[in-house]
Structures are given as C-alpha cells and as structure tokens.
Design a protein around this motif. Structure first.
Motif, PDB file in Angstrom:
ATOM      1  N   GLN A 119      42.984  48.120  39.703  1.00  0.00           N
ATOM      2  CA  GLN A 119      44.424  47.880  39.678  1.00  0.00           C
ATOM      3  C   GLN A 119      44.687  46.384  39.759  1.00  0.00           C
ATOM      4  N   LEU A 120      45.456  45.892  38.794  1.00  0.00           N
ATOM      5  CA  LEU A 120      45.790  44.475  38.698  1.00  0.00           C
ATOM      6  C   LEU A 120      47.243  44.264  39.052  1.00  0.00           C
ATOM      7  N   ARG A 121      47.521  43.237  39.836  1.00  0.00           N
ATOM      8  CA  ARG A 121      48.889  42.866  40.192  1.00  0.00           C
ATOM      9  C   ARG A 121      49.464  42.028  39.059  1.00  0.00           C
ATOM     10  N   ALA A 122      50.620  42.440  38.562  1.00  0.00           N
ATOM     11  CA  ALA A 122      51.354  41.722  37.519  1.00  0.00           C
ATOM     12  C   ALA A 122      52.785  41.556  38.017  1.00  0.00           C
ATOM     13  N   GLY A 123      53.019  40.536  38.850  1.00  0.00           N
ATOM     14  CA  GLY A 123      54.334  40.360  39.452  1.00  0.00           C
ATOM     15  C   GLY A 123      54.628  41.502  40.398  1.00  0.00           C
ATOM     16  N   ALA A 124      55.745  42.182  40.199  1.00  0.00           N
ATOM     17  CA  ALA A 124      56.137  43.290  41.058  1.00  0.00           C
ATOM     18  C   ALA A 124      55.505  44.613  40.621  1.00  0.00           C
ATOM     19  N   SER A 125      54.749  44.598  39.528  1.00  0.00           N
ATOM     20  CA  SER A 125      54.171  45.819  38.971  1.00  0.00           C
ATOM     21  C   SER A 125      52.652  45.776  38.987  1.00  0.00           C
ATOM     22  N   LEU A 126      52.057  46.890  38.623  1.00  0.00           N
ATOM     23  CA  LEU A 126      50.605  46.979  38.495  1.00  0.00           C
ATOM     24  C   LEU A 126      50.222  47.371  37.076  1.00  0.00           C
ATOM     25  N   ILE A 127      49.074  46.870  36.645  1.00  0.00           N
ATOM     26  CA  ILE A 127      48.430  47.336  35.421  1.00  0.00           C
ATOM     27  C   ILE A 127      47.105  47.938  35.869  1.00  0.00           C
ATOM     28  N   ASP A 128      46.931  49.218  35.628  1.00  0.00           N
ATOM     29  CA  ASP A 128      45.703  49.909  36.001  1.00  0.00           C
ATOM     30  C   ASP A 128      44.784  49.965  34.792  1.00  0.00           C
ATOM     31  N   LEU A 129      43.526  49.555  34.979  1.00  0.00           N
ATOM     32  CA  LEU A 129      42.523  49.643  33.929  1.00  0.00           C
ATOM     33  C   LEU A 129      41.583  50.788  34.285  1.00  0.00           C
ATOM     34  N   VAL A 130      41.430  51.733  33.357  1.00  0.00           N
ATOM     35  CA  VAL A 130      40.630  52.924  33.581  1.00  0.00           C
ATOM     36  C   VAL A 130      39.593  53.034  32.464  1.00  0.00           C
ATOM     37  N   PRO A 131      38.345  52.628  32.738  1.00  0.00           N
ATOM     38  CA  PRO A 131      37.305  52.773  31.712  1.00  0.00           C
ATOM     39  C   PRO A 131      37.105  54.246  31.337  1.00  0.00           C
TER      40      PRO A 131
END
Length: 150
Positions: free
Chosen positions: A43-55
C-alpha cells in the motif's frame, strides 16, 4: 443519498512489482505505507489516498484471474469513502435500485481500519464503500499526523 467524501484507495493488479515501485515511489513521490507479504499487497500513500499494488502472483492478485490484458482485469476495485457510515441507510438506498451488497467487514484504507461493504456495478466493476476508521485507529492516525508536522 449516500454521503460520499472522495476516493479512499485504488487497487491495481500488476505483473512486476519493482518497476511499479520505481514509478510510484521514486518518480511520483508516493511512500510505502504498509506491506502484507502474506497476501501479496503493498500500500502506497498518495496524499490523502492509497494506491494498492497487488502482484498477480500473490494470494490477492491470483483471485482476479489472468494477468492484466485482454483476458484479465487490471483494476481489482475502487473505494469511495462514506461518512457517516450507516449500514441500514446504505442498504436501503442500494435496495431502491435492486443493488445487492456483501457483508460489512472491517478493512484498512487511507484513514485506517473501518467498516466497508462491496458491491458490483452493472458492468462488473467492484466498488467498495468505506466508512471512517474506528475511534482508536482515528486517534492513532491523528497522533501520527501531528508528530510528523512537528
């Protein structure tokens, strides 16, 4: 109406984690917030949101079928923040349109652990409606934000 607050997180199914981390972390400036090696999630923090990377090779990723391409989807689901999170009101609103929803479960999002519910749009896209974090998680998050400021 359901009181939407914005996009909580986005989940991308990916084939190669390292180039994605270079892109999102090194190039765009996201930070790694949380890793769940047991299920294959970063899970990556992108400001107030998250971007989840799922291989797609991990537990979560393989649940979405083939790797992203003509026969498999890249986007696992997107999440809309709802506040207040009133399960009965949400179910009543969805019911007016004949929309079924899953069980409410605690899930982690941009503001911490809180209630969420999954549903599917008419074209098969999965949408998560997520409420605010529980009180202890919210206090811990606010404390971390205050400490980071200084």
């Amino acid at each position: 109406m359901i009181p939407l607050r914005g996009l909580d997180h986005l989940v991308l199914r990916i084939t190669d984690l390292d180039p994605m981390l270079r892109f999102y972390v090194d190039a765009l400036g996201c930070t790694v917030e949380r890793r769940r090696e047991d299920i294959g999630l970063v899970q990556l923090r992108a400001g107030a949101s998250l971007i989840d990377l799922v291989p797609v090779s991990g537990k979560l990723g393989c649940a979405g079928g083939a790797a992203p391409g003509a026969e498999g989807r890249n986007l696992d689901h997107f999440c809309l923040r709802v506040e207040p999170f009133d399960e009965a009101a949400i179910r009543a609103q969805l019911g007016r349109f004949g929309i079924a929803a899953g069980a409410v479960e605690p899930r982690y999002g941009a503001d911490g652990q809180g209630p969420s519910i999954y549903l599917t749009d008419p074209e098969g896209n999965v949408v998560e409606l997520k409420g605010p974090p529980d009180a202890p998680a919210r206090r811990a998050r606010l404390s971390r934000r205050s400490a980071a400021r200084g």
